[in-house]
Design an enzyme around this catalytic site. Sequence first.
Site, PDB file in Angstrom:
ATOM      1  N   GLU A  57       0.824  -1.210   0.000  1.00 21.72           N
ATOM      2  CA  GLU A  57       0.000   0.000   0.000  1.00 21.72           C
ATOM      3  C   GLU A  57       0.856   1.258   0.000  1.00 21.72           C
ATOM      4  O   GLU A  57       0.573   2.230  -0.713  1.00 21.72           O
ATOM      5  CB  GLU A  57      -0.935   0.009   1.215  1.00 21.72           C
ATOM      6  CG  GLU A  57      -1.926  -1.149   1.239  1.00 21.72           C
ATOM      7  CD  GLU A  57      -1.431  -2.338   2.032  1.00 21.72           C
ATOM      8  OE1 GLU A  57      -2.253  -2.970   2.713  1.00 21.72           O
ATOM      9  OE2 GLU A  57      -0.206  -2.632   1.966  1.00 21.72           O
ATOM     10  N   TRP A 174      20.509 -39.095 -11.344  1.00 25.35           N
ATOM     11  CA  TRP A 174      19.320 -38.248 -11.327  1.00 25.35           C
ATOM     12  C   TRP A 174      18.180 -39.079 -11.850  1.00 25.35           C
ATOM     13  O   TRP A 174      18.290 -39.674 -12.927  1.00 25.35           O
ATOM     14  CB  TRP A 174      19.491 -36.998 -12.205  1.00 25.35           C
ATOM     15  CG  TRP A 174      20.565 -36.081 -11.764  1.00 25.35           C
ATOM     16  CD1 TRP A 174      21.793 -35.920 -12.334  1.00 25.35           C
ATOM     17  CD2 TRP A 174      20.485 -35.153 -10.675  1.00 25.35           C
ATOM     18  NE1 TRP A 174      22.493 -34.941 -11.676  1.00 25.35           N
ATOM     19  CE2 TRP A 174      21.716 -34.444 -10.655  1.00 25.35           C
ATOM     20  CE3 TRP A 174      19.513 -34.848  -9.738  1.00 25.35           C
ATOM     21  CZ2 TRP A 174      21.973 -33.463  -9.712  1.00 25.35           C
ATOM     22  CZ3 TRP A 174      19.777 -33.872  -8.810  1.00 25.35           C
ATOM     23  CH2 TRP A 174      20.988 -33.185  -8.802  1.00 25.35           C
ATOM     24  N   THR A 200      19.800 -38.777   3.491  1.00 19.46           N
ATOM     25  CA  THR A 200      20.036 -38.124   2.203  1.00 19.46           C
ATOM     26  C   THR A 200      21.388 -37.426   2.199  1.00 19.46           C
ATOM     27  O   THR A 200      22.093 -37.429   1.182  1.00 19.46           O
ATOM     28  CB  THR A 200      18.907 -37.125   1.906  1.00 19.46           C
ATOM     29  OG1 THR A 200      17.667 -37.823   1.832  1.00 19.46           O
ATOM     30  CG2 THR A 200      19.148 -36.395   0.597  1.00 19.46           C
ATOM     31  N   LEU A 208      21.604 -28.492  -1.273  1.00 24.29           N
ATOM     32  CA  LEU A 208      20.234 -28.024  -1.020  1.00 24.29           C
ATOM     33  C   LEU A 208      20.118 -26.507  -1.140  1.00 24.29           C
ATOM     34  O   LEU A 208      19.420 -25.857  -0.363  1.00 24.29           O
ATOM     35  CB  LEU A 208      19.726 -28.479   0.350  1.00 24.29           C
ATOM     36  CG  LEU A 208      19.230 -29.917   0.457  1.00 24.29           C
ATOM     37  CD1 LEU A 208      18.507 -30.131   1.777  1.00 24.29           C
ATOM     38  CD2 LEU A 208      18.328 -30.303  -0.701  1.00 24.29           C
ATOM     39  N   GLU A 288      12.881 -32.376   0.983  1.00 22.70           N
ATOM     40  CA  GLU A 288      13.541 -33.254   0.013  1.00 22.70           C
ATOM     41  C   GLU A 288      14.334 -34.267   0.815  1.00 22.70           C
ATOM     42  O   GLU A 288      15.492 -34.024   1.174  1.00 22.70           O
ATOM     43  CB  GLU A 288      14.441 -32.461  -0.935  1.00 22.70           C
ATOM     44  CG  GLU A 288      13.690 -31.510  -1.857  1.00 22.70           C
ATOM     45  CD  GLU A 288      14.549 -30.970  -2.985  1.00 22.70           C
ATOM     46  OE1 GLU A 288      15.572 -31.622  -3.328  1.00 22.70           O
ATOM     47  OE2 GLU A 288      14.215 -29.906  -3.520  1.00 22.70           O
ATOM     48  N   GLY A 290      14.662 -38.742   2.183  1.00 26.84           N
ATOM     49  CA  GLY A 290      14.521 -40.127   1.789  1.00 26.84           C
ATOM     50  C   GLY A 290      13.215 -40.726   2.265  1.00 26.84           C
ATOM     51  O   GLY A 290      12.446 -40.103   3.002  1.00 26.84           O
TER      52      GLY A 290
END
Length: 355
Positions: A57, A174, A200, A208, A288, A290
């Site tokens: 605003e 991947w 992971t 990450l 993200e 396992g």
Amino acid sequence: MNSFSELDRAMMARALALAGKGLYTATPNPRVGCVLAKDGAVVGEGWHEKAGAPHAEANALAAAGGAAKGATAYVTLEPCNHQGRTPPCAQALIRAGVARVVAAVRDPNPKAQLGAETLEAAGIRLDIGLMEDEARELNIGFFSRMTRSRPWVRMKIAATLDGRTALRDGRSRWITGPEARADGHHWRARACAILTGIGTVKADNPRLTVREVATPRQPLRVVVDSRLEIADGARILEGERVLVFAGREGRTPKNAEMVALPNANGKVELPAMLAELARRGVNELHVEAGFRLNGSLVREGCVDEFLVYLNPSLLGDSAQGMVDLPAVDALEARPRLRLHAIARLGNELRILARR
């Protein structure tokens, strides 16, 4: 019941588009856009970029100048009525002489509420509820934190058609192609924090970080490491500080903050972890991890949304699955989700499903 015109809808749609400009940066504040219109024309507009910066605003009023007098303000969230790091927006709209305010949705933050009542007490016409669903969706994490004292938790999974996410030894790089991986970075970028587990970290040694999106802000990285097994050489410990949740007191990994939240089994109390992340201003938590941590999060009711990328390939029964859950005895007992969105990205499907 409010009756909104086509002009109202067009102006609010523009305000929502402006709010989206803060998708990656506004956290922990909500993403808000504002359009000032008079005689069918836009006289000023703005959005909230980041915490501590002027609200939407204020930016729209600054752009409009004197033309704001007698205008209608279209705001994606009820104007705030409290003094924080910036002045209250309701008072700014009153001082500018705005004649009408159209807000998409009420502000769930108790500290910011009563903006609507303040505007109406000043004689300004107020209409609330235009494109409310879209406004809530844009700030789904902020509403979750304000109303449930926990982030909106989105679990990202990359899987094959037979539901496998990694080889038997945990390796998963991947499973999906470049388009899906790039899209995943957009979801990382909009999150306030990214969470993974020690499994992971050991298997993939990820950073990450957001790398496919131009953003001035990296989300907080969070590791669930019940036994404090993370090695000082793990790549996730590079760069900005990492938050590690453990199931016991112990050494603090380098470049990390350690929080012990043990449950009765000596593992991390996951609902308490979500409450702590909310206390730290985390609106959206992107997971993200396992299949074991995924399963724990699902079993303890900590997941709101599944972001699944499906690759048309097969890994076989010995590979790891999506979520480690106990088998159900009847089809009627299976956990059910509802599809929210489906898209094709290169050779993969992206499925967004919610509980």
